[in-house]
Design a protein around this motif. Sequence first.
Motif, PDB file in Angstrom:
ATOM      1  N   ILE B   6      15.101   8.023   0.703  1.00  0.00           N
ATOM      2  CA  ILE B   6      13.923   7.415  -0.011  1.00  0.00           C
ATOM      3  C   ILE B   6      12.661   8.018   0.164  1.00  0.00           C
ATOM      4  CG2 ILE B   6      14.907   5.245   0.186  1.00  0.00           C
ATOM      5  CD1 ILE B   6      13.178   4.494   3.044  1.00  0.00           C
ATOM      6  N   ARG B   7      11.812   7.887  -0.881  1.00  0.00           N
ATOM      7  CA  ARG B   7      10.280   8.052  -0.966  1.00  0.00           C
ATOM      8  C   ARG B   7       9.618   6.941  -1.449  1.00  0.00           C
ATOM      9  NH1 ARG B   7      13.925  11.466  -2.562  1.00  0.00           N
ATOM     10  NH2 ARG B   7      14.000  10.750  -4.761  1.00  0.00           N
ATOM     11  N   LEU B   8       8.451   7.034  -0.768  1.00  0.00           N
ATOM     12  CA  LEU B   8       7.339   6.146  -1.095  1.00  0.00           C
ATOM     13  C   LEU B   8       6.100   6.406  -0.681  1.00  0.00           C
ATOM     14  CD1 LEU B   8       6.397   3.890   0.993  1.00  0.00           C
ATOM     15  CD2 LEU B   8       8.462   2.924   1.048  1.00  0.00           C
ATOM     16  N   ALA B   9       5.069   6.044  -1.631  1.00  0.00           N
ATOM     17  CA  ALA B   9       3.653   6.362  -1.176  1.00  0.00           C
ATOM     18  C   ALA B   9       3.148   4.866  -1.484  1.00  0.00           C
ATOM     19  CB  ALA B   9       3.212   7.343  -2.258  1.00  0.00           C
ATOM     20  N   ARG B  10       1.795   4.896  -0.559  1.00  0.00           N
ATOM     21  CA  ARG B  10       1.216   3.557  -0.359  1.00  0.00           C
ATOM     22  C   ARG B  10      -0.385   3.943  -0.944  1.00  0.00           C
ATOM     23  NH1 ARG B  10       4.556   1.189  -1.616  1.00  0.00           N
ATOM     24  NH2 ARG B  10       5.948  -0.365  -0.587  1.00  0.00           N
ATOM     25  N   PRO B  11      -1.005   3.146  -1.231  1.00  0.00           N
ATOM     26  CA  PRO B  11      -2.302   3.376  -1.735  1.00  0.00           C
ATOM     27  C   PRO B  11      -3.331   3.781  -0.461  1.00  0.00           C
ATOM     28  CG  PRO B  11      -1.794   1.419  -2.745  1.00  0.00           C
ATOM     29  CD  PRO B  11      -0.770   1.913  -1.878  1.00  0.00           C
ATOM     30  N   GLY B  12      -3.057   3.326   0.906  1.00  0.00           N
ATOM     31  CA  GLY B  12      -3.945   3.783   1.812  1.00  0.00           C
ATOM     32  C   GLY B  12      -3.705   5.465   2.042  1.00  0.00           C
ATOM     33  N   GLY B  13      -2.758   6.044   1.396  1.00  0.00           N
ATOM     34  CA  GLY B  13      -2.437   7.414   1.787  1.00  0.00           C
ATOM     35  C   GLY B  13      -1.327   7.722   2.775  1.00  0.00           C
TER      36      GLY B  13
END
Lengths: 229, 368
Positions: B6-13
């Motif tokens: 899995i890969r994911l990115a969150r707005p907080g960096g």
Amino acid sequence: MLTPEEWTAVLLSLKVAFWATFWSLPVAVATAWLLARGRFPGRGLLDGLVYLPLVLPKVVVGYLLLISLGARGFIGQYLDAWFGIKLIFTTAGATVAAAVVSFPLTVNAIRLALEAVDRGLEVAARTLGASRIDVFFSVTLPLMLPGILSGALLAIASALGEFGATITFVSNIEGQTRTIPLAIYSATHMPDGDAMALRLTVVSILLALGALLLASLVDRRIRALLGRA
Amino acid sequence: MIEIDIRLARPGGFALEACFATPGSGITALFGRSGAGKTTIIQAVAGVVRPDAGRIAVEGEVFFDSERGIDLPIEARRTGYVFQDARLFPHLTVEGNLRYGERRARIVARRIGFDAVVELLGIGHLLARRPHTLSGGERQRVAIGRALLAQPRLLLMDEPLAALDEARKAEILPYVERLRGEMGLPVLYVSHSVDEVMRLADRIAVLREGRQVAFGTVGEVMALPEVVPVIGRLDIGRVLDCVVARHDGDYALSDLAFPGGTLRVPQVDLPVGAPVRARVRSRDVALALSKPQDVSMLNLFPASVEEVRLQEGPYADVTLALGEGRLSSTVTRESVERLGLRPGLPVWAMVKSVAVDSRHAGFGGPNS
């Protein structure tokens, strides 16, 4: 103790308050859910509309009911023509007036209860195999119960005290729409009405006090059961 | 087989990238400091968090596949999730909580029974109680039972011991160990405690700032240099899979046999023949060029230097071969020079018995 006329007013008040709360409660739960959890355009508008009866003069609420649900109202005429439901001058109409006026208080109490429900518990329930609807009925709703009960008691109390919207919408007819506040109002306009007004005032105080005591008793019981401070 | 990619990115960096496949049995630890993304991974497996891209499959059933547009709802995944804060339903009794998932589980072939779970977790006397009257340890045991009775495909445990004090941890650990032994369910176990991982895990994925830095068996991974920043220089070491060989009641010591020698440690509370895992920290291993006389250390192993890696500051990591087995030693760069340590050099490795205490020698062993 009370004259037959006074008994009629007391029983009618209780009947109106009970049915007003009974019918408005599910709608209030659904509305509270939409306001607390819903993500849809127009949520702010709904929010305002729900709380409007709280800040409007009750006479205005009653007048709005009259022109919408009255015999020639834009909804009322169809209620009569299609379903044979007449609200004007009837107990049903008094019930509607009481329900509309108490609705914002009920929604508010339930909404606060809903916002206090730990959403982590709802996630936990779903990992245990419960669908969203299942979670609502098996976890969310039971945890909201204290709020729903206090909302219901608030609704009953405010329905018992409803005056302005009722008298404007469905008038003051003994046995049909003359609840305790309306009966007190009539009594003050009668010669020798003082004793009757006083007796009904005592009944009002007792009913209000009873509702408050019941509310705090139920609240304490539930808190103890759920282990909340 | 549990496949996670899995890969994911969150707005907080915050960004997370993890990819591993682990067998469908035993305990796989997700290890790292807080904020490393451990919990996010099991939330993605449970369906609570949706990755940006990737694939999650358990025993061949695809939970999530961004390319094929598959994203099973939480309730369809049947993952037994044990939360750090237990999350028992306050309006139900302990029994009500235990039955909640059981009632909703469709009949499956291998059914985990109510009585067996109550027995396994020792919660029979709590059934009529309300959650708020339970201790933290009891609450966590009930939460484990509730997750098991939902007949899950796998168990997700999110730092189930983190909120508990040492005594409560010690109370629960044996139950988690029994869980692995008796239920045969695969477990993904999030932890930032080296001790817990050593004691419980068969496999381990090490995470650092959202990146997976290592994956493998506990013995392999804990000696990798990539893991040093996560564990800390002073805590790195080898994990030896041993068998209890002998108890010495007079001195309250036990001999643990491992490939390459026998480790003499403070008495272990296990029968002879039981598999046991011993952790030997690199900083507790000293080296000598000739067989030391007149030293207090009970563990003296003839070994040969396999590798010398100079580190920043005063340190150097030395890998030692003891026949089949491996030990690591952290020494100073000065000692490397003085002793002339180089690959192939025969040396004596010394380990203080008291440095290998029973906390580091848990149940289990290479069972999967």
